[in-house]
Design a protein around this motif. Structure first.
Motif, PDB file in Angstrom:
ATOM      1  N   VAL A   1       0.840  -1.211   0.000  1.00  0.00           N
ATOM      2  CA  VAL A   1       0.000   0.000   0.000  1.00  0.00           C
ATOM      3  C   VAL A   1       0.870   1.254   0.000  1.00  0.00           C
ATOM      4  N   ILE A   2       1.843   1.295   0.901  1.00  0.00           N
ATOM      5  CA  ILE A   2       2.723   2.470   0.994  1.00  0.00           C
ATOM      6  C   ILE A   2       3.485   2.675  -0.308  1.00  0.00           C
ATOM      7  N   THR A   3       4.035   1.574  -0.838  1.00  0.00           N
ATOM      8  CA  THR A   3       4.839   1.654  -2.061  1.00  0.00           C
ATOM      9  C   THR A   3       4.016   2.134  -3.251  1.00  0.00           C
ATOM     10  N   LEU A   4       2.799   1.589  -3.417  1.00  0.00           N
ATOM     11  CA  LEU A   4       1.982   1.935  -4.583  1.00  0.00           C
ATOM     12  C   LEU A   4       1.401   3.349  -4.482  1.00  0.00           C
ATOM     13  N   ILE A   5       1.098   3.803  -3.264  1.00  0.00           N
ATOM     14  CA  ILE A   5       0.614   5.185  -3.116  1.00  0.00           C
ATOM     15  C   ILE A   5       1.716   6.165  -3.525  1.00  0.00           C
ATOM     16  N   ILE A   6       2.925   5.910  -3.057  1.00  0.00           N
ATOM     17  CA  ILE A   6       4.063   6.773  -3.430  1.00  0.00           C
ATOM     18  C   ILE A   6       4.288   6.724  -4.936  1.00  0.00           C
ATOM     19  N   ALA A   7       4.233   5.510  -5.510  1.00  0.00           N
ATOM     20  CA  ALA A   7       4.446   5.346  -6.952  1.00  0.00           C
ATOM     21  C   ALA A   7       3.378   6.079  -7.755  1.00  0.00           C
ATOM     22  N   SER A   8       2.118   6.043  -7.294  1.00  0.00           N
ATOM     23  CA  SER A   8       1.023   6.681  -8.029  1.00  0.00           C
ATOM     24  C   SER A   8       1.135   8.210  -8.012  1.00  0.00           C
ATOM     25  N   TYR A   9       1.761   8.749  -6.978  1.00  0.00           N
ATOM     26  CA  TYR A   9       1.943  10.201  -6.895  1.00  0.00           C
ATOM     27  C   TYR A   9       3.089  10.679  -7.789  1.00  0.00           C
ATOM     28  N   PHE A  10       4.133   9.876  -7.936  1.00  0.00           N
ATOM     29  CA  PHE A  10       5.344  10.342  -8.608  1.00  0.00           C
ATOM     30  C   PHE A  10       5.631   9.686  -9.959  1.00  0.00           C
ATOM     31  N   LEU A  11       4.937   8.574 -10.292  1.00  0.00           N
ATOM     32  CA  LEU A  11       5.237   7.852 -11.524  1.00  0.00           C
ATOM     33  C   LEU A  11       4.014   7.752 -12.424  1.00  0.00           C
ATOM     34  N   ASP A  12       4.253   7.477 -13.700  1.00  0.00           N
ATOM     35  CA  ASP A  12       3.135   7.219 -14.609  1.00  0.00           C
ATOM     36  C   ASP A  12       2.778   5.738 -14.549  1.00  0.00           C
ATOM     37  N   LEU A  13       1.880   5.288 -15.434  1.00  0.00           N
ATOM     38  CA  LEU A  13       1.389   3.922 -15.383  1.00  0.00           C
ATOM     39  C   LEU A  13       2.498   2.901 -15.634  1.00  0.00           C
ATOM     40  N   ILE A  14       3.443   3.243 -16.495  1.00  0.00           N
ATOM     41  CA  ILE A  14       4.566   2.341 -16.767  1.00  0.00           C
ATOM     42  C   ILE A  14       5.429   2.193 -15.511  1.00  0.00           C
ATOM     43  N   GLY A  15       5.680   3.283 -14.828  1.00  0.00           N
ATOM     44  CA  GLY A  15       6.465   3.234 -13.598  1.00  0.00           C
ATOM     45  C   GLY A  15       5.792   2.404 -12.524  1.00  0.00           C
ATOM     46  N   ILE A  16       4.464   2.553 -12.423  1.00  0.00           N
ATOM     47  CA  ILE A  16       3.712   1.767 -11.438  1.00  0.00           C
ATOM     48  C   ILE A  16       3.814   0.275 -11.757  1.00  0.00           C
ATOM     49  N   ALA A  17       3.739  -0.072 -13.039  1.00  0.00           N
ATOM     50  CA  ALA A  17       3.853  -1.481 -13.447  1.00  0.00           C
ATOM     51  C   ALA A  17       5.222  -2.051 -13.073  1.00  0.00           C
ATOM     52  N   ILE A  18       6.276  -1.254 -13.246  1.00  0.00           N
ATOM     53  CA  ILE A  18       7.628  -1.700 -12.879  1.00  0.00           C
ATOM     54  C   ILE A  18       7.729  -1.919 -11.373  1.00  0.00           C
ATOM     55  N   VAL A  19       7.114  -1.028 -10.603  1.00  0.00           N
ATOM     56  CA  VAL A  19       7.087  -1.183  -9.140  1.00  0.00           C
ATOM     57  C   VAL A  19       6.380  -2.483  -8.762  1.00  0.00           C
ATOM     58  N   LYS A  20       5.302  -2.811  -9.482  1.00  0.00           N
ATOM     59  CA  LYS A  20       4.582  -4.067  -9.230  1.00  0.00           C
ATOM     60  C   LYS A  20       5.490  -5.279  -9.443  1.00  0.00           C
ATOM     61  N   VAL A  21       6.354  -5.213 -10.448  1.00  0.00           N
ATOM     62  CA  VAL A  21       7.299  -6.307 -10.708  1.00  0.00           C
ATOM     63  C   VAL A  21       8.267  -6.466  -9.540  1.00  0.00           C
ATOM     64  N   ILE A  22       8.773  -5.348  -9.048  1.00  0.00           N
ATOM     65  CA  ILE A  22       9.714  -5.383  -7.915  1.00  0.00           C
ATOM     66  C   ILE A  22       9.035  -5.992  -6.683  1.00  0.00           C
ATOM     67  N   ILE A  23       7.784  -5.593  -6.433  1.00  0.00           N
ATOM     68  CA  ILE A  23       7.031  -6.148  -5.301  1.00  0.00           C
ATOM     69  C   ILE A  23       6.855  -7.653  -5.466  1.00  0.00           C
ATOM     70  N   SER A  24       6.580  -8.114  -6.691  1.00  0.00           N
ATOM     71  CA  SER A  24       6.389  -9.549  -6.955  1.00  0.00           C
ATOM     72  C   SER A  24       7.658 -10.347  -6.690  1.00  0.00           C
ATOM     73  N   ILE A  25       8.819  -9.762  -7.001  1.00  0.00           N
ATOM     74  CA  ILE A  25      10.095 -10.439  -6.740  1.00  0.00           C
ATOM     75  C   ILE A  25      10.300 -10.604  -5.239  1.00  0.00           C
ATOM     76  N   PHE A  26      10.067  -9.526  -4.488  1.00  0.00           N
ATOM     77  CA  PHE A  26      10.165  -9.619  -3.021  1.00  0.00           C
ATOM     78  C   PHE A  26       9.210 -10.672  -2.476  1.00  0.00           C
TER      79      PHE A  26
END
Length: 480
Positions: A368-393
């Motif tokens: 939740v914290i990660t995606l809220i920050i990503a949604s404020y500062f990144l576009d949809l492509i950036g958010i998708a990349i963040v989702k990949v990083i979360i999936s690896i963790f």
């Protein structure tokens, strides 16, 4: 009938149901995306997230408690049946009370009507839900498959017809209501012959089942939150249109996991429950499940990265082109999720839903914290990349804190179970890259077909070369 034979038959029937459902979903998606707007798609995504949460609260984990408990009597089942109906009615009224708040939160007035209408399923579902669970407990997936096929066909037909009449988001709502109503009716008709609930209601007699269910329900809520929090955040911060683009990409990615994985995982839970006290056999079978899922899913997600490029001009309308790059990025999430799914069946079979709950609680806060920050500062492509990083963790820590705790140190078995499919998929991808470089084909349906046939051929040949024993096992079981 011995467990192995039941499992094989269950896989056959569930596979049949899943393949037909998969085809219907592709047909529906192909038609609907040309007829409804990304905004309607985004609104329906919010509706289904709300409905999904409500469904978890209604069931309260009792369904899985019924499967997990070896001996359960008719009085206990009767109490749980009426408890489920009471829960459904309560959820129906609660949804009607909070729907205006949800609509106001997203500033989408149409949400109020859509959620109010679809909430009718909570009056309907409880009348057939326990009968479905009992069929699943006894591995009678032939009956489940036939019912699901009929319901899916009806739901798809209604959705497409409604979409042609420009009902937008309500075409999806009517399709879902049709699917659920027919499925519930058929489960009731089939199930009532084997188990007829009595007019008996004593919650004290099912307190152990409810306790197990509450932990499992908490785990499911967090799991569901982890899987859908991105939709809620994107819908609020970026709007329904952007959410619609993201939802289409997510639907494409989730199709294999939602349609292929259940063929195995739905059967794995009752099967694991029967062998939960034998750690060696349980471990061996758990990694067999991982192996099978990786063999099926890895080539799909590797191939999707290449094939989806052609969809931008031949399948998706211009309004959906933004979703292409999102699909390619999220393919990595889909691949990792496909081998992470079975851990849920393992936890429930071992009666350790509490472990899953604690793990998913930490995961939810982080996501939740990660995606809220990503949604404020990144576009949809950036958010998708963040989702990949979360999936690896997620895949790394789920092994360390869940799988290892239940099965012991088995990292070598884990890596071995996915290594051959990974190697074969990489070789398939390299072949497709060479094909694209050498021939530089124009994007077209013909190119998609060639890529699929070429990639599939290379993958199968590689599998036959590096894992002949697995291929022989599949052939033997298909004949048996």
């Amino acid at each position: 009938m011995e467990l192995k034979t039941k499992v094989i038959n269950a896989v056959r029937w569930t596979t049949t149901s899943t393949v037909l459902s998969f085809i219907l979903q592709i047909l529906q998606l192909g038609v609907v995306v040309s007829l409804i707007s990304p905004t309607s798609f985004g609104i329906m995504s919010i509706v289904m997230v709300v409905v999904g949460f409500a469904d978890i609260f209604m069931d309260a984990g009792v369904s899985n408690a019924i499967i997990q408990k070896k001996d359960i009597n008719n009085k206990q089942l009767s109490t749980l049946y009426w408890l489920n109906i009471i829960g459904g009615v309560l959820i129906f009224f609660i949804l009607h009370l909070i729907t205006p708040l949800i609509s106001h939160f997203y500033n989408e007035p149409i949400l109020e009507n859509a959620i109010s209408l679809i909430s009718l399923i909570f009056i309907v579902i409880p009348f057939g839900q326990q009968f479905q669970v009992l069929l699943q407990k006894e591995l009678e997936f032939n009956k489940i498959a036939i019912i699901e096929i009929i319901a899916n066909i009806a739901g798809t037909v209604v959705t497409i017809i409604a979409a042609f009449f420009d009902m937008q988001v309500f075409s999806l709502v009517y399709g879902q209501l049709t699917n659920t109503s027919i499925k519930t009716l058929l489960f009731f008709i089939v199930g009532i012959k084997a188990h007829r609930p009595q007019l008996y209601f004593k919650p004290k007699e099912v307190i152990d089942l409810i306790k197990f269910g509450l932990f499992q329900s908490g785990d499911r809520i967090l799991n569901y939150l982890n899987a859908n929090i991105d939709n809620l955040i994107i819908g609020k911060l970026l709007g329904a249109h952007v959410l619609g683009i993201y939802t289409l990409a997510n639907n494409v990615i989730n199709m294999p996991a939602n349609k292929i994985n259940p063929v195995i995982t739905r059967i794995a839970y009752p099967a694991f429950s029967k062998i939960k006290d034998n750690k060696e056999i349980l471990t061996r079978n758990y990694f067999k499940v991982i192996t099978v899922l990786s063999y099926i899913n890895f080539p799909i997600f590797f191939g999707l990265i290449f094939v989806v490029t052609n969809l931008s001009s031949d399948v998706f309308a211009d309004k959906w082109k933004e979703s292409i790059i999102i699909i390619q990025i999220l393919s990595v999430c889909g691949l990792l999720r496909s081998i992470g799914n079975p851990v849920g069946a393992l936890l429930m079979a071992k009666g350790r839903a509490d472990l899953g709950f604690k793990f998913n609680l930490v995961k939810s806060v982080f996501q939740v914290i990660t995606l809220i920050i990503a949604s404020y500062f990144l576009d949809l492509i950036g958010i998708a990349i963040v989702k990949v990083i979360i999936s690896i963790f997620d895949i790394v820590f789920s092994y360390k804190y869940l799988i290892k705790k239940l099965l012991g140190n088995c990292i070598s078995l884990y890596m071995k179970s996915i290594s051959k499919s990974l190697i074969s998929s990489v070789l398939m991808s390299l072949t497709l890259i060479i094909y694209l470089i050498v021939f530089a084909p124009k994007y077209s349906i013909e190119t998609i077909v060639i890529q699929i046939l070429l990639g599939g051929f290379i993958y199968i040949i590689t599998i036959l070369r590096i894992d002949n024993s697995f291929t022989k096992s599949i052939m033997k079981n298909s004949k048996g």
